[in-house]
Design a protein around this motif. Structure first.
Motif, PDB file in Angstrom:
ATOM      1  N   ASP A 191      90.455  42.090  48.128  1.00 56.49           N
ATOM      2  CA  ASP A 191      90.418  41.969  49.579  1.00 56.49           C
ATOM      3  C   ASP A 191      90.251  40.494  49.908  1.00 56.49           C
ATOM      4  OD1 ASP A 191      88.792  41.748  52.229  1.00 56.49           O
ATOM      5  OD2 ASP A 191      89.661  43.759  52.283  1.00 56.49           O
ATOM      6  N   GLU A 192      91.267  39.911  50.530  1.00 55.40           N
ATOM      7  CA  GLU A 192      91.267  38.465  50.755  1.00 55.40           C
ATOM      8  C   GLU A 192      90.081  38.019  51.608  1.00 55.40           C
ATOM      9  OE1 GLU A 192      94.997  37.271  52.346  1.00 55.40           O
ATOM     10  OE2 GLU A 192      96.138  37.834  50.542  1.00 55.40           O
ATOM     11  N   LYS A 193      89.741  38.791  52.635  1.00 55.65           N
ATOM     12  CA  LYS A 193      88.627  38.407  53.503  1.00 55.65           C
ATOM     13  C   LYS A 193      87.309  38.414  52.720  1.00 55.65           C
ATOM     14  CE  LYS A 193      90.676  40.013  57.853  1.00 55.65           C
ATOM     15  NZ  LYS A 193      90.541  40.928  59.009  1.00 55.65           N
ATOM     16  N   MET A 194      87.137  39.439  51.879  1.00 57.36           N
ATOM     17  CA  MET A 194      85.921  39.510  51.072  1.00 57.36           C
ATOM     18  C   MET A 194      85.853  38.347  50.084  1.00 57.36           C
ATOM     19  SD  MET A 194      83.071  40.923  50.266  1.00 57.36           S
ATOM     20  CE  MET A 194      82.957  42.619  50.844  1.00 57.36           C
ATOM     21  N   ASP A 195      86.981  38.005  49.497  1.00 60.24           N
ATOM     22  CA  ASP A 195      86.996  36.900  48.532  1.00 60.24           C
ATOM     23  C   ASP A 195      86.589  35.586  49.189  1.00 60.24           C
ATOM     24  OD1 ASP A 195      87.671  38.476  46.440  1.00 60.24           O
ATOM     25  OD2 ASP A 195      89.807  38.017  46.471  1.00 60.24           O
ATOM     26  N   VAL A 196      87.031  35.370  50.426  1.00 62.89           N
ATOM     27  CA  VAL A 196      86.647  34.153  51.150  1.00 62.89           C
ATOM     28  C   VAL A 196      85.141  34.141  51.390  1.00 62.89           C
ATOM     29  CG1 VAL A 196      86.839  32.931  53.361  1.00 62.89           C
ATOM     30  CG2 VAL A 196      88.887  33.815  52.235  1.00 62.89           C
ATOM     31  N   LEU A 197      84.589  35.299  51.775  1.00 66.51           N
ATOM     32  CA  LEU A 197      83.145  35.396  52.030  1.00 66.51           C
ATOM     33  C   LEU A 197      82.341  35.159  50.756  1.00 66.51           C
ATOM     34  CD1 LEU A 197      83.134  38.507  54.396  1.00 66.51           C
ATOM     35  CD2 LEU A 197      82.762  36.128  55.061  1.00 66.51           C
ATOM     36  N   ILE A 198      82.813  35.748  49.652  1.00 69.42           N
ATOM     37  CA  ILE A 198      82.119  35.572  48.377  1.00 69.42           C
ATOM     38  C   ILE A 198      82.158  34.118  47.929  1.00 69.42           C
ATOM     39  CG2 ILE A 198      82.228  36.123  45.907  1.00 69.42           C
ATOM     40  CD1 ILE A 198      83.027  38.961  46.674  1.00 69.42           C
ATOM     41  N   PRO A 206      75.570  41.904  41.062  1.00 65.36           N
ATOM     42  CA  PRO A 206      75.489  41.097  42.277  1.00 65.36           C
ATOM     43  C   PRO A 206      76.797  41.152  43.047  1.00 65.36           C
ATOM     44  CG  PRO A 206      75.739  39.696  40.354  1.00 65.36           C
ATOM     45  CD  PRO A 206      75.501  41.080  39.842  1.00 65.36           C
ATOM     46  N   LEU A 207      76.704  40.918  44.332  1.00 68.07           N
ATOM     47  CA  LEU A 207      77.875  40.987  45.204  1.00 68.07           C
ATOM     48  C   LEU A 207      79.016  40.104  44.717  1.00 68.07           C
ATOM     49  CD1 LEU A 207      79.144  41.921  47.900  1.00 68.07           C
ATOM     50  CD2 LEU A 207      78.064  39.948  48.976  1.00 68.07           C
ATOM     51  N   THR A 208      78.674  38.931  44.171  1.00 68.73           N
ATOM     52  CA  THR A 208      79.716  37.990  43.756  1.00 68.73           C
ATOM     53  C   THR A 208      80.578  38.531  42.626  1.00 68.73           C
ATOM     54  OG1 THR A 208      78.028  36.914  42.385  1.00 68.73           O
ATOM     55  CG2 THR A 208      78.511  35.910  44.523  1.00 68.73           C
ATOM     56  N   ASN A 209      80.106  39.542  41.901  1.00 69.35           N
ATOM     57  CA  ASN A 209      80.900  40.132  40.818  1.00 69.35           C
ATOM     58  C   ASN A 209      82.031  41.007  41.326  1.00 69.35           C
ATOM     59  OD1 ASN A 209      78.918  38.960  39.207  1.00 69.35           O
ATOM     60  ND2 ASN A 209      78.835  40.678  37.794  1.00 69.35           N
ATOM     61  N   TYR A 210      82.056  41.275  42.632  1.00 74.93           N
ATOM     62  CA  TYR A 210      83.058  42.166  43.178  1.00 74.93           C
ATOM     63  C   TYR A 210      84.268  41.425  43.751  1.00 74.93           C
ATOM     64  CZ  TYR A 210      79.872  46.030  42.458  1.00 74.93           C
ATOM     65  OH  TYR A 210      79.047  46.969  41.879  1.00 74.93           O
ATOM     66  N   PRO A 213      68.020  46.839  49.054  1.00 73.65           N
ATOM     67  CA  PRO A 213      67.012  46.456  50.046  1.00 73.65           C
ATOM     68  C   PRO A 213      66.076  45.347  49.574  1.00 73.65           C
ATOM     69  CG  PRO A 213      67.257  48.821  49.998  1.00 73.65           C
ATOM     70  CD  PRO A 213      68.084  48.294  48.865  1.00 73.65           C
ATOM     71  N   SER A 214      65.846  45.255  48.250  1.00 72.86           N
ATOM     72  CA  SER A 214      64.958  44.207  47.742  1.00 72.86           C
ATOM     73  C   SER A 214      65.708  42.918  47.447  1.00 72.86           C
ATOM     74  CB  SER A 214      64.264  44.686  46.466  1.00 72.86           C
ATOM     75  OG  SER A 214      65.225  45.035  45.483  1.00 72.86           O
ATOM     76  N   GLY A 215      67.010  42.894  47.722  1.00 74.75           N
ATOM     77  CA  GLY A 215      67.821  41.719  47.403  1.00 74.75           C
ATOM     78  C   GLY A 215      68.259  40.960  48.633  1.00 74.75           C
ATOM     79  N   VAL A 216      69.262  40.110  48.437  1.00 72.97           N
ATOM     80  CA  VAL A 216      69.800  39.265  49.499  1.00 72.97           C
ATOM     81  C   VAL A 216      71.264  39.609  49.688  1.00 72.97           C
ATOM     82  CG1 VAL A 216      70.300  36.890  50.133  1.00 72.97           C
ATOM     83  CG2 VAL A 216      68.187  37.410  48.911  1.00 72.97           C
ATOM     84  N   ALA A 217      71.764  39.763  50.857  1.00 73.47           N
ATOM     85  CA  ALA A 217      70.967  39.933  52.076  1.00 73.47           C
ATOM     86  C   ALA A 217      71.284  41.330  52.600  1.00 73.47           C
ATOM     87  CB  ALA A 217      71.363  38.895  53.097  1.00 73.47           C
ATOM     88  N   TRP A 218      70.274  42.125  52.668  1.00 76.54           N
ATOM     89  CA  TRP A 218      70.425  43.538  53.022  1.00 76.54           C
ATOM     90  C   TRP A 218      70.319  43.722  54.524  1.00 76.54           C
ATOM     91  CZ3 TRP A 218      66.567  47.559  54.243  1.00 76.54           C
ATOM     92  CH2 TRP A 218      67.102  48.849  54.201  1.00 76.54           C
TER      93      TRP A 218
END
Length: 233
Positions: free
Chosen positions: A211-218, A189-193, A96-101
């Motif tokens: 997950d290919e879709k997640m990788d594109v978003l990251i 951080p999200l990018t580590n996933y 909640p204190s991070g980006v973007a919740w």
């Protein structure tokens, strides 16, 4: 030991106690309220406590079982028991204190009747689903595991708890993948996933959570140099 640390603070042997995240949570508010010379500071958390299900387990391959666990899980009860009500409920890996919740994404409200119904539809009667749950006996994890075991019992799921010291937990669960369901706290951080980024494999190897879709978003997030664009991404 947080009990000893707070006692030492009260006795004047310590000037500062940080990161009270275990048995000391039961005392911090009372101690600060009853002692004018002690100040309690609460800062936004940077970690998320979450449950992970091994989808190689046959039962978890049925979405109704996974949904039943969600509906049978009382988030507020865990917040109250483990953190003295200081945490915030979330349904994503972003804090909640991070980006973007996004606080609007919570698709499974606490509903025991719904959990029982879903389990029955999936073919599981009371006590027929038995799950191995190893937990690290540090911080609030013991309380989390015990509350989870109790609430799952109320909807007919048996949780077999295994208490492990942190080093053993990291070896058996994080490295060897000896679990069916567990709870842990992480602040990555999200990018580590992204795929192949070696973030908490839980014994499943780098490719297990691709997950290919997640990788594109990251990748899109990482490509942003402007702060506003980064937040939006």
């Amino acid at each position: 030991d947080e009990t000893a640390a707070i006692n030492a603070l009260l006795g004047g042997d310590l000037d500062f106690v940080a990161s009270v995240i275990a048995e000391g949570m039961d005392r911090v508010f009372t101690v600060s309220k009853n002692n004018d010379n002690i100040e309690l500071m609460l800062i936004p958390g940077t970690e998320v406590s979450y449950w992970l299900l091994d989808t190689n387990v046959e039962a978890f391959q049925d979405i109704r079982v996974r949904q039943a666990i969600q509906h049978g899980h009382n988030r507020q009860a865990h917040i109250d028991a483990a953190t003295a009500g200081t945490a915030t409920s979330s349904a994503s890996m972003a804090v909640p204190s991070g980006v973007a919740w996004d606080s609007n994404y919570t698709p499974y409200p606490y509903n025991q009747a719904k959990a029982v119904q879903l389990l029955e539809e999936a073919g599981y009667g009371p006590g027929e689903l038995v799950l191995d749950f190893p937990f690290a006996n540090v911080a609030w994890h013991t309380v989390m595991a015990q509350v989870f075991q109790a609430e799952m019992a109320e909807v007919g799921i048996t949780i077999k708890l295994r208490s492990l010291d942190l080093a053993t937990w990291l070896d058996q669960v994080n490295t060897q993948g000896q679990y069916e369901i567990f709870q842990i706290t992480s602040g990555a951080p999200l990018t580590n996933y992204g795929c192949g980024r070696n973030r908490q494999q839980f014994g499943r190897g780098n490719q297990a959570f691709c997950d290919e879709k997640m990788d594109v978003l990251i990748a899109n997030v990482e490509a942003q140099s402007d702060w506003g664009a980064y937040v939006a991404a």
